[in-house]
Design a protein around this motif. Sequence first.
Motif, short mmCIF file in Angstrom:
data_model
loop_
_atom_site.label_atom_id
_atom_site.label_comp_id
_atom_site.label_asym_id
_atom_site.label_seq_id
_atom_site.Cartn_x
_atom_site.Cartn_y
_atom_site.Cartn_z
N SER A 15 -3.25 16.08 15.62
CA SER A 15 -1.80 16.29 15.46
C SER A 15 -1.30 17.59 16.05
O SER A 15 -0.12 17.71 16.36
CB SER A 15 -1.44 16.23 13.98
OG SER A 15 -2.06 17.29 13.29
N CYS A 16 -2.21 18.57 16.22
CA CYS A 16 -1.74 19.87 16.72
C CYS A 16 -2.75 20.43 17.73
O CYS A 16 -2.89 19.88 18.81
CB CYS A 16 -1.50 20.81 15.53
SG CYS A 16 -0.63 22.30 16.00
N ASP A 17 -3.45 21.49 17.39
CA ASP A 17 -4.36 22.10 18.37
C ASP A 17 -5.83 22.02 17.99
O ASP A 17 -6.64 22.81 18.46
CB ASP A 17 -3.94 23.56 18.64
CG ASP A 17 -3.93 24.40 17.38
OD1 ASP A 17 -3.98 23.84 16.27
OD2 ASP A 17 -3.87 25.63 17.51
N GLU A 18 -6.18 21.05 17.15
CA GLU A 18 -7.59 20.79 16.85
C GLU A 18 -7.89 19.33 17.16
O GLU A 18 -7.16 18.45 16.69
CB GLU A 18 -7.90 21.03 15.37
CG GLU A 18 -8.63 22.31 15.07
CD GLU A 18 -7.70 23.42 14.66
OE1 GLU A 18 -8.08 24.58 14.85
OE2 GLU A 18 -6.60 23.13 14.18
N GLN A 37 -8.68 24.47 20.12
CA GLN A 37 -8.19 24.77 21.47
C GLN A 37 -7.79 26.25 21.55
O GLN A 37 -6.83 26.66 20.90
CB GLN A 37 -6.98 23.88 21.79
CG GLN A 37 -7.29 22.40 21.63
CD GLN A 37 -6.06 21.53 21.80
OE1 GLN A 37 -4.97 22.02 22.08
NE2 GLN A 37 -6.23 20.23 21.64
N SER A 38 -8.53 27.02 22.35
CA SER A 38 -8.24 28.46 22.42
C SER A 38 -7.16 28.78 23.46
O SER A 38 -6.60 29.88 23.45
CB SER A 38 -9.52 29.23 22.72
OG SER A 38 -10.11 28.69 23.87
N GLU A 49 2.26 20.44 25.71
CA GLU A 49 1.69 19.77 26.87
C GLU A 49 0.21 20.15 27.05
O GLU A 49 -0.64 19.29 27.34
CB GLU A 49 2.51 20.14 28.12
CG GLU A 49 1.99 19.60 29.44
CD GLU A 49 1.99 18.07 29.51
OE1 GLU A 49 2.79 17.44 28.81
OE2 GLU A 49 1.14 17.53 30.26
N LEU A 50 -0.09 21.44 26.85
CA LEU A 50 -1.49 21.87 26.99
C LEU A 50 -2.35 21.29 25.88
O LEU A 50 -3.52 20.98 26.08
CB LEU A 50 -1.56 23.41 26.98
CG LEU A 50 -0.88 24.11 28.15
CD1 LEU A 50 -1.05 25.62 28.04
CD2 LEU A 50 -1.46 23.63 29.49
N ALA A 51 -1.74 21.15 24.69
CA ALA A 51 -2.49 20.57 23.56
C ALA A 51 -2.88 19.13 23.90
O ALA A 51 -4.03 18.73 23.71
CB ALA A 51 -1.65 20.62 22.29
N SER A 52 -1.92 18.36 24.44
CA SER A 52 -2.22 16.96 24.77
C SER A 52 -3.36 16.88 25.79
O SER A 52 -4.28 16.07 25.66
CB SER A 52 -1.00 16.26 25.37
OG SER A 52 0.11 16.44 24.55
N ARG A 53 -3.27 17.74 26.82
CA ARG A 53 -4.31 17.70 27.86
C ARG A 53 -5.68 18.05 27.27
O ARG A 53 -6.69 17.42 27.60
CB ARG A 53 -4.00 18.71 28.96
CG ARG A 53 -2.85 18.27 29.82
CD ARG A 53 -2.75 19.19 31.00
NE ARG A 53 -1.38 19.31 31.44
CZ ARG A 53 -1.01 20.05 32.47
NH1 ARG A 53 -1.89 20.75 33.14
NH2 ARG A 53 0.25 20.09 32.82
N GLY A 87 3.37 15.51 13.56
CA GLY A 87 2.67 16.38 14.50
C GLY A 87 3.36 16.37 15.84
O GLY A 87 4.47 15.84 15.99
N LEU A 88 2.69 16.94 16.85
CA LEU A 88 3.22 16.95 18.22
C LEU A 88 3.02 15.55 18.78
O LEU A 88 1.88 15.04 18.77
CB LEU A 88 2.45 17.96 19.07
CG LEU A 88 2.46 19.40 18.55
CD1 LEU A 88 1.46 20.25 19.35
CD2 LEU A 88 3.86 19.97 18.65
N ILE A 89 4.08 14.93 19.26
CA ILE A 89 3.97 13.51 19.61
C ILE A 89 2.95 13.24 20.71
O ILE A 89 2.16 12.30 20.62
CB ILE A 89 5.37 12.89 19.92
CG1 ILE A 89 5.26 11.37 20.05
CG2 ILE A 89 6.02 13.50 21.14
CD1 ILE A 89 4.81 10.65 18.81
N GLY A 90 2.90 14.10 21.75
CA GLY A 90 1.93 13.89 22.83
C GLY A 90 0.50 13.99 22.31
O GLY A 90 -0.38 13.21 22.69
#
Length: 338
Positions: A15-18, A37-38, A49-53, A87-90
């Motif tokens: 949902s976010c950066d994990e 994700q660091s 966008e970076l989180a999705s990638r 969460g972040l949709i992407g």
Amino acid sequence: MKVDSDKIILGIESSCDETSAAICKGGQILSNVIATQSIHTTYGGVVPELASRAHMQNIVPVVDMAIQKAGIKMEELDAIAFTRAPGLIGALLVGSGFAKSLALSLKIPVIGVHHMQAHVLSNLIEQPIPSFPFLCLTVSGGHTQIVVCRSPLDLEIIGETIDDAAGEAFDKTAKLLGLPYPGGPLIDKYAAEGNPNRFSFAEPQIEGLNFSFSGLKTSVLYFLQKEIRKNPDFIEGNLNDLCASIQQTIIQILLKKLKKASLLTGIKQVCLAGGVSANKGLRKALTELAGQSKWTVHIPSFEFCTDNAAMIALTGYYHLLHGQYNTLDVSATARASW
Ligand code: KG4
Ligand code: ZN
């Protein structure tokens, strides 16, 4: 044939950066793999966008590792639970798309899980589990809620933030102090060496069990601007005391409402969830309050406080036990009520 309570579930959190994957068998967590994700540190916050990638890169190896660590075979999975919202949709779409494709190929059901319900149920991962009903204060980077949990699937929000979350209050004030993202753990670290009574910041007067944290950020901003005009090195010279005072204000706001919630509901079994529950000052203050108020306190281990797939897999397990699963047209959404 397996009875429902023996079912093996793969949980996926994105949902976010994990990026996280976990295996749950009969309510027991066999593995919980988390790739943090660091990349976002450079930008002072999570870049969607970076989180999705990063989720795209991580998801296959993370799921593979969770299956390997659990010592099971992919074909043994009975269902796949994934974070459906919020969460972040992407980021959510990466997890849900992966979960649905794998479920389709294995011909097994999917279970869309609400991330905030899963945070509350993270308290049921480790023994001894709290007895029902319990109160859960969920404090994360995106949410602040007080929830009554009467059974694994009977949850009610009785208080929540009307603006910023507690984690945001930590991260945004940390940014004002020049600390990198995420600032919460750093405020915690410096606060340990500081005087929490040195500076005072206004506490919001919000009725009922709701919270507000946006005023604290403004109050810290104006205070720093005033002091820096007099002394440009004010922050450097007072960092520990500033962190301790800000942290104490956030903790007081949280615990005042938790105390009120316990008085109103009569529930004395109190749990914590979410990334901010790692805060040492909060844990200490809650333990002290519990002693005075005769509460029983339960706090999950750190790996289950921050975003993790174990809580998603376990929530999926309870849904499956009650015959609740979805068809493949279930879709991820950025926001969703319970
Ligand atoms: O639950 P979480 O991992 O992710 C969300 O769902 O938001 O929570 C992340 C939040 C961040 O705001 C981070 O600064 C905060 O938890 N946090 C802390 C501590 N460790 C993480 N805040 C205060 N003290 C800590 N030790
Ligand atoms: Zn979370």
